[in-house]
Design a protein around this motif. Structure first.
Motif, PDB file in Angstrom:
ATOM      1  N   THR A   1       0.830  -1.200   0.000  1.00  0.00           N
ATOM      2  CA  THR A   1       0.000   0.000   0.000  1.00  0.00           C
ATOM      3  C   THR A   1       0.865   1.250   0.000  1.00  0.00           C
ATOM      4  O   THR A   1       0.625   2.189  -0.763  1.00  0.00           O
TER       5      THR A   1
ATOM      6  N   VAL B   1      -6.630   8.579  -2.996  1.00  0.00           N
ATOM      7  CA  VAL B   1      -7.689   7.561  -2.979  1.00  0.00           C
ATOM      8  C   VAL B   1      -8.320   7.453  -4.366  1.00  0.00           C
ATOM      9  O   VAL B   1      -8.494   6.358  -4.909  1.00  0.00           O
TER      10      VAL B   1
ATOM     11  N   SER C   1      -6.647  -3.080  -4.535  1.00  0.00           N
ATOM     12  CA  SER C   1      -7.525  -2.138  -3.842  1.00  0.00           C
ATOM     13  C   SER C   1      -6.759  -1.369  -2.774  1.00  0.00           C
ATOM     14  O   SER C   1      -5.907  -1.917  -2.079  1.00  0.00           O
TER      15      SER C   1
ATOM     16  N   THR D   1      -7.881   1.361   0.196  1.00  0.00           N
ATOM     17  CA  THR D   1      -9.019   2.006   0.842  1.00  0.00           C
ATOM     18  C   THR D   1      -8.622   3.371   1.415  1.00  0.00           C
ATOM     19  O   THR D   1      -7.442   3.656   1.633  1.00  0.00           O
ATOM     20  N   ARG D   2      -9.631   4.177   1.642  1.00  0.00           N
ATOM     21  CA  ARG D   2      -9.413   5.500   2.240  1.00  0.00           C
ATOM     22  C   ARG D   2      -8.687   5.361   3.584  1.00  0.00           C
ATOM     23  O   ARG D   2      -7.746   6.098   3.868  1.00  0.00           O
ATOM     24  N   SER D   3      -9.114   4.417   4.399  1.00  0.00           N
ATOM     25  CA  SER D   3      -8.479   4.258   5.712  1.00  0.00           C
ATOM     26  C   SER D   3      -7.011   3.852   5.575  1.00  0.00           C
ATOM     27  O   SER D   3      -6.169   4.300   6.361  1.00  0.00           O
ATOM     28  N   GLN D   4      -6.687   3.026   4.581  1.00  0.00           N
ATOM     29  CA  GLN D   4      -5.290   2.649   4.366  1.00  0.00           C
ATOM     30  C   GLN D   4      -4.455   3.872   3.977  1.00  0.00           C
ATOM     31  O   GLN D   4      -3.344   4.051   4.478  1.00  0.00           O
TER      32      GLN D   4
END
Length: 166
Positions: A7, A26, A38, A40-43
């Motif tokens: 990530t 994002v 993928s 994610t926003r939180s990542q």
């Protein structure tokens, strides 16, 4: 130094194109990596401060609504290239469909049928998108990625057909 995770590497790869806020990253990740990886926003919002702490990105301009730009540093570029040129190891499939199927014995027959029907519908839509991506690809790398995505979607549909038949 801690090993760069995929990530973080994905974010550094995007930041090579110029400064970006978390929200922009994002959106770009979804557009560029969405077919095969993928993010994610939180990542994104978890990784950016960690990358800054390691000196791989630095803060840029403050934007509207307290959005914060991030800029890749020379150390970030070097670490990204190190990550990109080392052995990737095995790929891992992260599929919410497979996770649901593994646990389908906890559902009613109707719930399982709905799960499979909705998955089939979603993957058929994705197949249309994947075919369009293959047609729109304008260089060998994009063509290969789009073709891989299309093959993956076709494999998922075959999996769904197999599960539906059992």
């Amino acid at each position: 130094m801690t090993e760069l995770n995929a990530t973080s590497a994905a974010l550094l790869g995007l930041l090579h194109d110029g400064p970006a806020t978390g929200g922009q990253l994002v959106a770009a990740a979804g557009e560029i990596y969405g077919a095969f990886f993928s993010v994610t926003r939180s990542q994104v919002y978890r990784e950016l401060p960690a990358l800054a702490e390691r000196g791989l990105v630095r803060l840029g301009k403050q934007g509207p609504r307290a959005s914060q730009q991030y800029i890749i540093t020379a150390a970030g570029k070097k670490e990204f290239k190190r990550w990109a040129t080392t052995d990737a190891g095995p790929d891992h499939i992260r599929s919410t469909l497979l996770l649901r199927v593994v646990n389908a014995d906890k559902l009613t027959a109707k719930q399982r049928d709905n799960l499979i029907g909705e998955a089939r519908e979603r993957y058929n839509e994705e197949l249309t998108e994947a075919k369009a991506a293959v047609r729109a690809a304008d260089n060998p790398a994009d063509t290969a990625i789009a073709t891989f995505w299309q093959s993956h979607v076709k494999a998922a549909l075959k999996f769904i057909d197999t599960i539906a038949g059992s």
